[in-house]
Design a protein around this motif. Structure first.
Motif, PDB file in Angstrom:
ATOM      1  N   ALA A  65       0.924  -1.096  -0.067  1.00 57.82           N
ATOM      2  CA  ALA A  65       0.013   0.093  -0.053  1.00 57.82           C
ATOM      3  C   ALA A  65       0.841   1.133   0.029  1.00 57.82           C
ATOM      4  O   ALA A  65       0.515   2.237  -0.934  1.00 57.82           O
ATOM      5  N   VAL A  66       1.930   1.251   0.804  1.00 60.21           N
ATOM      6  CA  VAL A  66       2.866   2.464   0.873  1.00 60.21           C
ATOM      7  C   VAL A  66       3.310   2.628  -0.378  1.00 60.21           C
ATOM      8  O   VAL A  66       3.734   3.587  -1.021  1.00 60.21           O
ATOM      9  N   GLN A  67       3.924   1.496  -1.219  1.00 60.90           N
ATOM     10  CA  GLN A  67       4.444   1.575  -2.589  1.00 60.90           C
ATOM     11  C   GLN A  67       3.729   1.953  -3.651  1.00 60.90           C
ATOM     12  O   GLN A  67       3.950   3.153  -4.252  1.00 60.90           O
ATOM     13  N   ARG A  68       2.415   1.696  -3.464  1.00 60.03           N
ATOM     14  CA  ARG A  68       1.368   2.282  -4.327  1.00 60.03           C
ATOM     15  C   ARG A  68       1.143   3.537  -4.185  1.00 60.03           C
ATOM     16  O   ARG A  68       0.949   4.552  -5.120  1.00 60.03           O
ATOM     17  N   ALA A  69       0.977   4.097  -2.875  1.00 63.44           N
ATOM     18  CA  ALA A  69       0.668   5.591  -2.505  1.00 63.44           C
ATOM     19  C   ALA A  69       1.693   6.322  -3.159  1.00 63.44           C
ATOM     20  O   ALA A  69       1.506   7.271  -3.746  1.00 63.44           O
ATOM     21  N   GLU A  70       3.275   6.057  -2.862  1.00 61.96           N
ATOM     22  CA  GLU A  70       4.322   6.738  -3.499  1.00 61.96           C
ATOM     23  C   GLU A  70       3.958   6.813  -4.889  1.00 61.96           C
ATOM     24  O   GLU A  70       4.474   8.015  -5.613  1.00 61.96           O
ATOM     25  N   ALA A  71       4.009   5.954  -5.669  1.00 60.29           N
ATOM     26  CA  ALA A  71       3.595   5.930  -7.021  1.00 60.29           C
ATOM     27  C   ALA A  71       2.592   6.953  -7.375  1.00 60.29           C
ATOM     28  O   ALA A  71       2.653   7.826  -8.607  1.00 60.29           O
ATOM     29  N   VAL A 110       1.662   9.349  -5.789  1.00 61.44           N
ATOM     30  CA  VAL A 110       1.925  10.682  -5.542  1.00 61.44           C
ATOM     31  C   VAL A 110       2.786  11.369  -6.446  1.00 61.44           C
ATOM     32  O   VAL A 110       2.836  12.420  -6.988  1.00 61.44           O
ATOM     33  N   TRP A 111       3.848  10.505  -7.017  1.00 55.29           N
ATOM     34  CA  TRP A 111       4.721  10.991  -8.061  1.00 55.29           C
ATOM     35  C   TRP A 111       3.954  11.262  -9.264  1.00 55.29           C
ATOM     36  O   TRP A 111       4.267  11.958 -10.084  1.00 55.29           O
ATOM     37  N   GLN A 112       3.005  10.377  -9.883  1.00 53.70           N
ATOM     38  CA  GLN A 112       2.193  10.426 -10.908  1.00 53.70           C
ATOM     39  C   GLN A 112       1.382  11.721 -10.931  1.00 53.70           C
ATOM     40  O   GLN A 112       1.379  12.566 -11.713  1.00 53.70           O
ATOM     41  N   THR A 113       0.783  12.282  -9.701  1.00 51.48           N
ATOM     42  CA  THR A 113       0.074  13.230  -9.378  1.00 51.48           C
ATOM     43  C   THR A 113       0.879  14.605  -9.668  1.00 51.48           C
ATOM     44  O   THR A 113       0.553  15.724 -10.148  1.00 51.48           O
ATOM     45  N   ASP A 114       2.132  14.765  -9.202  1.00 47.52           N
ATOM     46  CA  ASP A 114       2.831  15.656  -9.079  1.00 47.52           C
ATOM     47  C   ASP A 114       3.385  15.998 -10.593  1.00 47.52           C
ATOM     48  O   ASP A 114       3.399  16.945 -11.171  1.00 47.52           O
ATOM     49  N   PHE A 115       3.652  14.855 -11.524  1.00 43.38           N
ATOM     50  CA  PHE A 115       4.108  14.923 -12.769  1.00 43.38           C
ATOM     51  C   PHE A 115       3.015  15.506 -13.614  1.00 43.38           C
ATOM     52  O   PHE A 115       3.102  16.417 -14.529  1.00 43.38           O
ATOM     53  N   ILE A 116       1.514  15.200 -13.331  1.00 47.90           N
ATOM     54  CA  ILE A 116       0.392  15.596 -13.960  1.00 47.90           C
ATOM     55  C   ILE A 116       0.317  16.830 -13.698  1.00 47.90           C
ATOM     56  O   ILE A 116      -0.125  17.766 -14.716  1.00 47.90           O
ATOM     57  N   ALA A 117       0.410  17.270 -12.565  1.00 48.20           N
ATOM     58  CA  ALA A 117       0.199  18.849 -12.160  1.00 48.20           C
ATOM     59  C   ALA A 117       1.142  19.548 -12.965  1.00 48.20           C
ATOM     60  O   ALA A 117       0.999  20.658 -13.369  1.00 48.20           O
ATOM     61  N   VAL A 118       2.698  19.167 -13.018  1.00 46.80           N
ATOM     62  CA  VAL A 118       3.768  19.798 -13.648  1.00 46.80           C
ATOM     63  C   VAL A 118       3.429  20.050 -15.260  1.00 46.80           C
ATOM     64  O   VAL A 118       3.256  20.977 -15.706  1.00 46.80           O
ATOM     65  N   LEU A 119       2.750  19.035 -15.730  1.00 49.83           N
ATOM     66  CA  LEU A 119       2.534  19.240 -17.224  1.00 49.83           C
ATOM     67  C   LEU A 119       1.203  20.089 -17.469  1.00 49.83           C
ATOM     68  O   LEU A 119       1.423  20.750 -18.614  1.00 49.83           O
TER      69      LEU A 119
END
Length: 68
Positions: free
Chosen positions: A42-48, A50-59
């Motif tokens: 669950a922690v590993q999926r949550a980290e992934a 969060v990273w995807q959300t940051d990337f989408i926000a930047v784009l």
């Protein structure tokens, strides 16, 4: 924090140590390992996520700002 012998703590509370049969000890360990592995996943999926959300926000920010 002070280390204390488990037997002394049990005797201090008027309890005696449990003696587990072979299968009872295995059952205790198996449940703990399963829950720990599910929590780690669950922690590993949550980290992934969060990273995807940051990337989408930047784009999205780059697209909205255009060529300024």
């Amino acid at each position: 924090m002070q280390r204390t012998d488990a037997r002394a703590v049990l005797e201090g509370h008027g309890l005696s140590p449990m003696s587990l049969k072979p299968k009872e000890g295995i059952a205790l360990i198996n449940g703990t390992q399963m829950m720990s592995s599910l929590g780690a996943e669950a922690v590993q999926r949550a980290e992934a996520i969060v990273w995807q959300t940051d990337f989408i926000a930047v784009l999205s920010l780059e697209v909205l700002r255009g060529n300024e």
